[in-house]
Design a protein around this motif. Sequence first.
Motif, PDB file in Angstrom:
ATOM      1  N   ALA A  59       0.827  -1.211   0.000  1.00  0.00           N
ATOM      2  CA  ALA A  59       0.000   0.000   0.000  1.00  0.00           C
ATOM      3  C   ALA A  59       0.861   1.261   0.000  1.00  0.00           C
ATOM      4  N   GLN A  60       2.123   1.142   0.433  1.00  0.00           N
ATOM      5  CA  GLN A  60       3.015   2.302   0.496  1.00  0.00           C
ATOM      6  C   GLN A  60       3.939   2.422  -0.712  1.00  0.00           C
ATOM      7  N   LEU A  61       3.835   1.476  -1.645  1.00  0.00           N
ATOM      8  CA  LEU A  61       4.647   1.536  -2.857  1.00  0.00           C
ATOM      9  C   LEU A  61       3.874   2.238  -3.965  1.00  0.00           C
ATOM     10  N   SER A  62       4.610   2.905  -4.847  1.00  0.00           N
ATOM     11  CA  SER A  62       4.001   3.698  -5.909  1.00  0.00           C
ATOM     12  C   SER A  62       4.486   3.217  -7.271  1.00  0.00           C
ATOM     13  N   PRO A  63       3.679   3.399  -8.322  1.00  0.00           N
ATOM     14  CA  PRO A  63       4.137   3.062  -9.675  1.00  0.00           C
ATOM     15  C   PRO A  63       5.471   3.727  -9.976  1.00  0.00           C
ATOM     16  N   GLY A  64       6.386   2.969 -10.544  1.00  0.00           N
ATOM     17  CA  GLY A  64       7.708   3.489 -10.858  1.00  0.00           C
ATOM     18  C   GLY A  64       8.748   3.258  -9.787  1.00  0.00           C
ATOM     19  N   ASP A  65       8.347   2.701  -8.640  1.00  0.00           N
ATOM     20  CA  ASP A  65       9.300   2.463  -7.552  1.00  0.00           C
ATOM     21  C   ASP A  65      10.281   1.339  -7.898  1.00  0.00           C
ATOM     22  N   LEU A  66      11.538   1.552  -7.532  1.00  0.00           N
ATOM     23  CA  LEU A  66      12.555   0.506  -7.521  1.00  0.00           C
ATOM     24  C   LEU A  66      12.937   0.319  -6.063  1.00  0.00           C
ATOM     25  N   VAL A  67      12.627  -0.856  -5.523  1.00  0.00           N
ATOM     26  CA  VAL A  67      12.676  -1.071  -4.072  1.00  0.00           C
ATOM     27  C   VAL A  67      13.732  -2.103  -3.717  1.00  0.00           C
ATOM     28  N   LEU A  68      14.469  -1.822  -2.663  1.00  0.00           N
ATOM     29  CA  LEU A  68      15.434  -2.767  -2.107  1.00  0.00           C
ATOM     30  C   LEU A  68      14.803  -3.424  -0.887  1.00  0.00           C
ATOM     31  N   LEU A  69      14.836  -4.758  -0.828  1.00  0.00           N
ATOM     32  CA  LEU A  69      14.295  -5.497   0.310  1.00  0.00           C
ATOM     33  C   LEU A  69      15.411  -6.349   0.898  1.00  0.00           C
ATOM     34  N   GLY A  70      15.949  -5.912   2.045  1.00  0.00           N
ATOM     35  CA  GLY A  70      17.123  -6.573   2.596  1.00  0.00           C
ATOM     36  C   GLY A  70      16.885  -7.237   3.936  1.00  0.00           C
ATOM     37  N   GLY A 183       5.416   2.410 -15.119  1.00  0.00           N
ATOM     38  CA  GLY A 183       4.614   2.429 -13.899  1.00  0.00           C
ATOM     39  C   GLY A 183       4.659   1.102 -13.158  1.00  0.00           C
ATOM     40  N   SER A 184       5.648   0.295 -13.477  1.00  0.00           N
ATOM     41  CA  SER A 184       5.815  -0.975 -12.772  1.00  0.00           C
ATOM     42  C   SER A 184       6.494  -0.731 -11.428  1.00  0.00           C
ATOM     43  N   ILE A 185       6.393  -1.716 -10.539  1.00  0.00           N
ATOM     44  CA  ILE A 185       7.118  -1.691  -9.267  1.00  0.00           C
ATOM     45  C   ILE A 185       8.069  -2.879  -9.277  1.00  0.00           C
ATOM     46  N   ILE A 186       9.356  -2.609  -9.080  1.00  0.00           N
ATOM     47  CA  ILE A 186      10.359  -3.669  -9.087  1.00  0.00           C
ATOM     48  C   ILE A 186      11.014  -3.733  -7.714  1.00  0.00           C
ATOM     49  N   VAL A 187      10.995  -4.914  -7.123  1.00  0.00           N
ATOM     50  CA  VAL A 187      11.545  -5.127  -5.777  1.00  0.00           C
ATOM     51  C   VAL A 187      12.700  -6.112  -5.881  1.00  0.00           C
ATOM     52  N   PRO A 204      18.744  -3.686  10.005  1.00  0.00           N
ATOM     53  CA  PRO A 204      19.818  -3.242   9.102  1.00  0.00           C
ATOM     54  C   PRO A 204      19.464  -1.930   8.400  1.00  0.00           C
ATOM     55  N   GLY A 205      20.470  -1.378   7.702  1.00  0.00           N
ATOM     56  CA  GLY A 205      20.283  -0.186   6.892  1.00  0.00           C
ATOM     57  C   GLY A 205      21.073  -0.309   5.602  1.00  0.00           C
ATOM     58  N   LEU A 206      21.075   0.740   4.806  1.00  0.00           N
ATOM     59  CA  LEU A 206      21.768   0.714   3.519  1.00  0.00           C
ATOM     60  C   LEU A 206      23.248   0.375   3.671  1.00  0.00           C
ATOM     61  N   GLU A 207      23.849   0.824   4.767  1.00  0.00           N
ATOM     62  CA  GLU A 207      25.279   0.580   4.981  1.00  0.00           C
ATOM     63  C   GLU A 207      25.589  -0.895   5.217  1.00  0.00           C
ATOM     64  N   ASP A 208      24.555  -1.714   5.440  1.00  0.00           N
ATOM     65  CA  ASP A 208      24.767  -3.135   5.722  1.00  0.00           C
ATOM     66  C   ASP A 208      24.574  -4.030   4.502  1.00  0.00           C
ATOM     67  N   ILE A 209      24.194  -3.443   3.364  1.00  0.00           N
ATOM     68  CA  ILE A 209      24.001  -4.240   2.150  1.00  0.00           C
ATOM     69  C   ILE A 209      25.331  -4.853   1.722  1.00  0.00           C
ATOM     70  N   PHE A 220      17.627   3.389  -6.054  1.00  0.00           N
ATOM     71  CA  PHE A 220      16.425   2.871  -5.409  1.00  0.00           C
ATOM     72  C   PHE A 220      15.588   4.030  -4.879  1.00  0.00           C
ATOM     73  N   THR A 221      14.279   3.898  -5.007  1.00  0.00           N
ATOM     74  CA  THR A 221      13.383   4.932  -4.483  1.00  0.00           C
ATOM     75  C   THR A 221      12.982   4.649  -3.041  1.00  0.00           C
ATOM     76  N   LYS A 222      12.937   3.362  -2.665  1.00  0.00           N
ATOM     77  CA  LYS A 222      12.576   2.974  -1.306  1.00  0.00           C
ATOM     78  C   LYS A 222      13.390   1.743  -0.907  1.00  0.00           C
ATOM     79  N   ALA A 223      13.513   1.540   0.394  1.00  0.00           N
ATOM     80  CA  ALA A 223      14.182   0.344   0.908  1.00  0.00           C
ATOM     81  C   ALA A 223      13.404  -0.189   2.098  1.00  0.00           C
ATOM     82  N   CYS A 224      13.288  -1.510   2.180  1.00  0.00           N
ATOM     83  CA  CYS A 224      12.650  -2.163   3.314  1.00  0.00           C
ATOM     84  C   CYS A 224      13.660  -3.122   3.922  1.00  0.00           C
ATOM     85  N   PHE A 225      13.865  -2.987   5.234  1.00  0.00           N
ATOM     86  CA  PHE A 225      14.794  -3.867   5.931  1.00  0.00           C
ATOM     87  C   PHE A 225      14.033  -4.683   6.968  1.00  0.00           C
TER      88      PHE A 225
END
Length: 237
Positions: A59-70, A183-187, A204-209, A220-225
């Motif tokens: 519900a919090q993702l938007s069309p065009g998002d490139l998302v990191l899920l770590g 307008g796709s969402i890629i995770v 974790p955070g981005l520094e831990d990837i 990336f437009t968003k990241a989920c850890f």
Amino acid sequence: MKLSAPIFKLKRQAKLLARESDIPLHAALDQTARNEGFRAWSHLAASASDHRPAHEMLAQLSPGDLVLLGARPGHGKTLMGLELAIEAVRTDRSAFFFTLEDNEGVVFDRLQMLGTDRKVVEAKLTVDTSDDICADYIIDRIGHGSSGALAIIDYLQLLDQRRRNPELDVQMKALRTFASATGSIIVALSQIDRAFETTGRSIPGLEDIRLPNPLDMSLFTKACFMHGGEAHLEKIA
């Protein structure tokens, strides 16, 4: 009904029970569910569905998002990816699960663990286990005419493992451009460096990837850890 542990930990308990008791996984899942006060695993999964992090995350993702899920291994990032795909299918969107890690049988076993009927989702969910998976392959598979699709990539660090594939940074730039245009969402699922476990931080955070090869994280437009049953979504760009 409150569960005694996060659902990903209950699934892990069921897998261990299946091995130790030499019973089918579905029987171990049902036994685990009964221990939690549910009739069967499908009942537990259905009861928990509206409270899954994936329901809130999508519900919090938007069309065009490139998302990191770590997440570290065993903390549910692959199951979260599949749950996101299932949620997309439930909203009548096309969903793709590209994996360089597992075969199709393992993927559908995990769908069963999530209480999902294969016949219900396979018309809208494409599971692709090709060894050729890379950015160009993913873009061709989804197609520019597939507006609003959701694609899960399992996982980031394997995309440039083959020498014939472009560098990881080049691939992610292509995927970011494609997501924005369609307008796709890629995770992209991602490994977290094991050194995170010595930091004392709860998530974790981005520094831990873990990045064997250079990558511009601002693509990336968003990241989920995820860690210990908790999930935190943040904006990057």
